[in-house]
Design an enzyme around this catalytic site. Structure first.
Site, short mmCIF file in Angstrom:
data_model
loop_
_atom_site.label_atom_id
_atom_site.label_comp_id
_atom_site.label_asym_id
_atom_site.label_seq_id
_atom_site.Cartn_x
_atom_site.Cartn_y
_atom_site.Cartn_z
N TRP A 1 0.87 -1.17 0.00
CA TRP A 1 0.00 0.00 0.00
C TRP A 1 0.91 1.23 0.00
O TRP A 1 1.82 1.32 0.81
CB TRP A 1 -0.92 0.05 1.22
CG TRP A 1 -1.63 1.37 1.28
CD1 TRP A 1 -2.68 1.76 0.52
CD2 TRP A 1 -1.27 2.51 2.08
NE1 TRP A 1 -3.01 3.07 0.80
CE2 TRP A 1 -2.16 3.54 1.74
CE3 TRP A 1 -0.28 2.74 3.04
CZ2 TRP A 1 -2.10 4.81 2.33
CZ3 TRP A 1 -0.21 4.00 3.63
CH2 TRP A 1 -1.12 5.02 3.29
N GLU B 1 -3.10 -2.94 -2.45
CA GLU B 1 -4.20 -2.31 -1.72
C GLU B 1 -4.47 -0.89 -2.20
O GLU B 1 -3.62 -0.01 -2.09
CB GLU B 1 -3.86 -2.29 -0.21
CG GLU B 1 -4.91 -1.60 0.64
CD GLU B 1 -4.54 -1.59 2.12
OE1 GLU B 1 -3.40 -1.95 2.47
OE2 GLU B 1 -5.41 -1.21 2.93
N LYS C 1 -7.03 2.68 -2.40
CA LYS C 1 -7.66 3.55 -1.41
C LYS C 1 -8.38 4.69 -2.12
O LYS C 1 -8.02 5.07 -3.22
CB LYS C 1 -6.57 4.09 -0.49
CG LYS C 1 -7.05 4.89 0.69
CD LYS C 1 -5.93 4.98 1.72
CE LYS C 1 -6.28 5.92 2.85
NZ LYS C 1 -5.39 5.78 3.99
N ASP D 1 -9.52 -2.99 1.56
CA ASP D 1 -9.63 -2.55 2.95
C ASP D 1 -11.03 -1.97 3.10
O ASP D 1 -11.43 -1.09 2.33
CB ASP D 1 -8.54 -1.49 3.21
CG ASP D 1 -8.52 -0.98 4.64
OD1 ASP D 1 -9.59 -0.59 5.14
OD2 ASP D 1 -7.43 -0.94 5.24
N HIS E 1 -11.68 1.74 2.85
CA HIS E 1 -11.16 2.48 1.70
C HIS E 1 -12.14 2.73 0.57
O HIS E 1 -11.74 2.86 -0.58
CB HIS E 1 -9.92 1.75 1.15
CG HIS E 1 -8.75 1.83 2.07
ND1 HIS E 1 -7.49 1.42 1.71
CD2 HIS E 1 -8.64 2.31 3.33
CE1 HIS E 1 -6.66 1.62 2.72
NE2 HIS E 1 -7.33 2.14 3.71
N HIS F 1 -8.50 -6.31 4.21
CA HIS F 1 -8.08 -5.59 5.40
C HIS F 1 -9.38 -5.19 6.06
O HIS F 1 -10.03 -4.23 5.64
CB HIS F 1 -7.28 -4.34 5.03
CG HIS F 1 -5.80 -4.57 5.01
ND1 HIS F 1 -4.89 -3.56 4.90
CD2 HIS F 1 -5.09 -5.71 5.13
CE1 HIS F 1 -3.67 -4.07 4.93
NE2 HIS F 1 -3.76 -5.37 5.05
N ASP G 1 -12.11 6.82 6.65
CA ASP G 1 -11.21 5.70 6.87
C ASP G 1 -10.51 5.84 8.23
O ASP G 1 -9.31 6.06 8.31
CB ASP G 1 -10.17 5.69 5.73
CG ASP G 1 -9.15 4.58 5.87
OD1 ASP G 1 -9.51 3.52 6.40
OD2 ASP G 1 -8.00 4.79 5.45
N ASP H 1 -10.19 3.71 10.71
CA ASP H 1 -9.52 2.52 11.25
C ASP H 1 -9.91 2.20 12.69
O ASP H 1 -9.07 1.92 13.52
CB ASP H 1 -8.00 2.67 11.12
CG ASP H 1 -7.55 2.75 9.67
OD1 ASP H 1 -7.50 1.71 9.01
OD2 ASP H 1 -7.27 3.88 9.18
N ASP I 1 -7.11 -4.69 9.96
CA ASP I 1 -6.34 -3.45 9.87
C ASP I 1 -7.07 -2.32 10.58
O ASP I 1 -7.98 -1.71 10.03
CB ASP I 1 -6.10 -3.07 8.39
CG ASP I 1 -5.26 -1.81 8.26
OD1 ASP I 1 -4.71 -1.34 9.28
OD2 ASP I 1 -5.14 -1.30 7.13
C1 RNT Z 1 -3.61 2.61 4.84
C2 RNT Z 1 -3.80 1.15 4.60
C3 RNT Z 1 -2.68 0.31 5.11
C4 RNT Z 1 -2.27 0.67 6.52
C5 RNT Z 1 -1.37 -0.33 7.17
C6 RNT Z 1 -0.68 0.24 8.36
O1 RNT Z 1 -4.73 3.34 4.56
O2 RNT Z 1 -5.00 0.72 5.12
O3 RNT Z 1 -3.04 -1.01 5.01
O4 RNT Z 1 -3.36 0.84 7.36
O5 RNT Z 1 -0.52 -0.86 6.26
ZN ZN Z 2 -5.33 -1.42 5.00
#
Ligand code: RNT
Ligand code: ZN
Length: 427
Positions: free
Chosen positions: A193, A234, A236, A267, A270, A294, A302, A304, A334
């Site tokens: 990523w 990955e 986004k 993810d 994302h 993820h 996003d 997390d 993640d």
């Molecule tokens: C970032 C991605 C990525 C990170 C990690 C730390 O937006 O989601 O995967 O969160 O690699």
């Molecule tokens: Zn991620």
């Protein structure tokens, strides 16, 4: 005793719908989740800023918009502490799982190395630890928290020398992944990523993407055995500091993954908030062999957040199970929350993921499909609603007993004890 009694009743109820809970639990026990190490220390790593890990807090530089917030005490400061915390968390999660590392978790004291020089020996301690705990390892390149990522561009950087550095980093990561895969006898999924993007409206959307494509082509020139290493990409939608444009968007990587037979990493944070990754699974897996997830929880963006048992998570698990994709979907977590106990965060997220999978595994899918085929959408909707109140919790607690981990929220007592004895002693 109570748990067993409740389970017997639940088992009979599910049997009434034609569902065999024992079989569901057997399948659940075969699922490996990849637990992301970075929840344990807010993505600090031990060698965040290039070269040596000289002790103390490494300077974090540009985090690429990946931003843990909060300062709950007791975060892991060393590889030993992080491994000890991970082991604690894994002991409270039923089943046998995997751990996902980032390259900044390298142990470079004995042999200092910048990101482009990382090698398997920097992960020897992790590999040995994983073997002792019978865990698989997965891997991630770290294209942020480094002086050469300061501009917000890495693999798509206009300067050839900067691109070269990050290409070499990615190549080093694949070799490390292949090493891990060979050692553990299951493939290591090595994810890429990159934060590359632009805060405001770019004048050129094309050049960064063409450069990113070229860089990826160079990275993947060296062939890896799929039995050892699997590459995933990955995308986004946007990030902090890349609000207007992200070079590695979902479309970009979907196209790349299809053309080059790579894994696509999706993810769940994302995408546009109303977009459903659950719905995307059957779409992309109609043409891709495998994907990496993820699993995260975006709150408005996003963000997390720790994964919880939401409708989104349940739909995702349903689609994995209904599509018979358990061998084709790698489930990684993640998220990073620094405002609560970090071990609890892991346990809550992983248990929620497994619970969602359990709910999906005890679904009488064939019955629903029959109704659908017959065009009886009334009955389908009625049954879907009814299923929501079936006692999956009783099956879950029984599973925890089976797997020798605390049921219910009993696991929290263990976290509290560890927090007092270990985490709060870290100053
Ligand atoms: C970032 C991605 C990525 C990170 C990690 C730390 O937006 O989601 O995967 O969160 O690699
Ligand atoms: Zn991620």
């Amino acid at each position: 005793m109570k748990i067993e009694k409740a389970y017997q009743l639940a088992r009979e109820m599910y049997a009434g719908y034609g569902v065999d809970t024992a079989n569901a639990l057997k399948r659940l026990a075969g699922i490996r989740i990849s637990l992301h190490c970075w929840q344990g220390d807010d993505i600090s790593g031990f060698s965040a800023r290039g070269g040596s890990s000289s002790g103390g807090e490494p300077s974090r530089g540009n985090l690429g918009g990946v931003l843990p917030t909060g300062n709950y005490p007791g975060k892991a400061r060393t590889p030993e502490e992080l491994r000890s915390d991970l082991a604690k968390a894994l002991g409270l999660i039923p089943g046998r799982h995997r751990v996902s590392l980032h390259s900044i978790y390298a142990e470079t004291k004995a042999r200092p190395a910048d990101r482009d020089e990382l090698a398997p020996d920097h992960f020897a301690a992790w590999v040995a630890w994983a073997r002792t705990h019978k865990l698989g390892l997965d891997f991630n390149g770290t294209f942020f928290s480094h002086p050469l990522a300061e501009s917000g561009r890495t693999l798509s950087h206009p300067d050839r020398a900067v691109r070269r550095f990050w290409i070499d980093h990615a190549r080093a990561c694949r070799r490390i992944g292949a090493f891990m895969g060979r050692q553990q006898k299951t493939p290591c999924v090595t994810n890429i990523w990159v934060p590359d993007g632009s805060k405001d409206t770019p004048a050129d959307r094309k050049a960064p993407r063409e450069l990113l494509k070229q860089s990826l082509d160079e990275i993947f020139k060296e062939k890896c055995r799929p039995a050892h290493n699997l590459d995933s990409l990955e995308g986004k939608l946007f990030g902090l500091g890349s609000e207007a444009y992200v070079a590695g968007s979902h479309d970009f990587y979907l196209a790349y993954a299809v053309a080059h037979r790579k894994l696509l990493c999706m993810d769940t944070g994302h995408f546009h908030p109303t977009e459903s990754v659950a719905d995307k699974l059957t779409a992309v897996l109609s043409q891709l062999d495998q994907v990496l997830l993820h699993v995260s929880r975006g709150v408005r963006w996003d963000s997390d957040h720790v994964v919880t048992l939401t409708d989104d998570l349940r739909s995702l698990a349903e689609e994995i199970v209904r599509g018979n994709y358990l061998q084709r979907v790698y489930i990684g977590l993640d998220f990073f929350d620094a405002s609560i106990n970090r071990i609890a965060a892991w346990v809550i997220g992983a248990r929620a993921m497994l619970q969602a999978l359990l709910i999906a595994l005890v679904e009488p899918t064939d019955t629903l499909r029959q109704m659908e085929l017959k065009g009886d959408f009334t009955a389908r909707l009625a049954l879907m609603e009814e299923l929501k109140s079936l006692p999956f919790g009783a099956v879950w607690n029984y599973y925890c007993l089976q797997q020798d981990v605390p049921p219910n929220h009993a696991w929290m007592r263990e976290v509290k004890a560890y927090e007092t004895a270990v985490q709060f002693q870290r100053r």
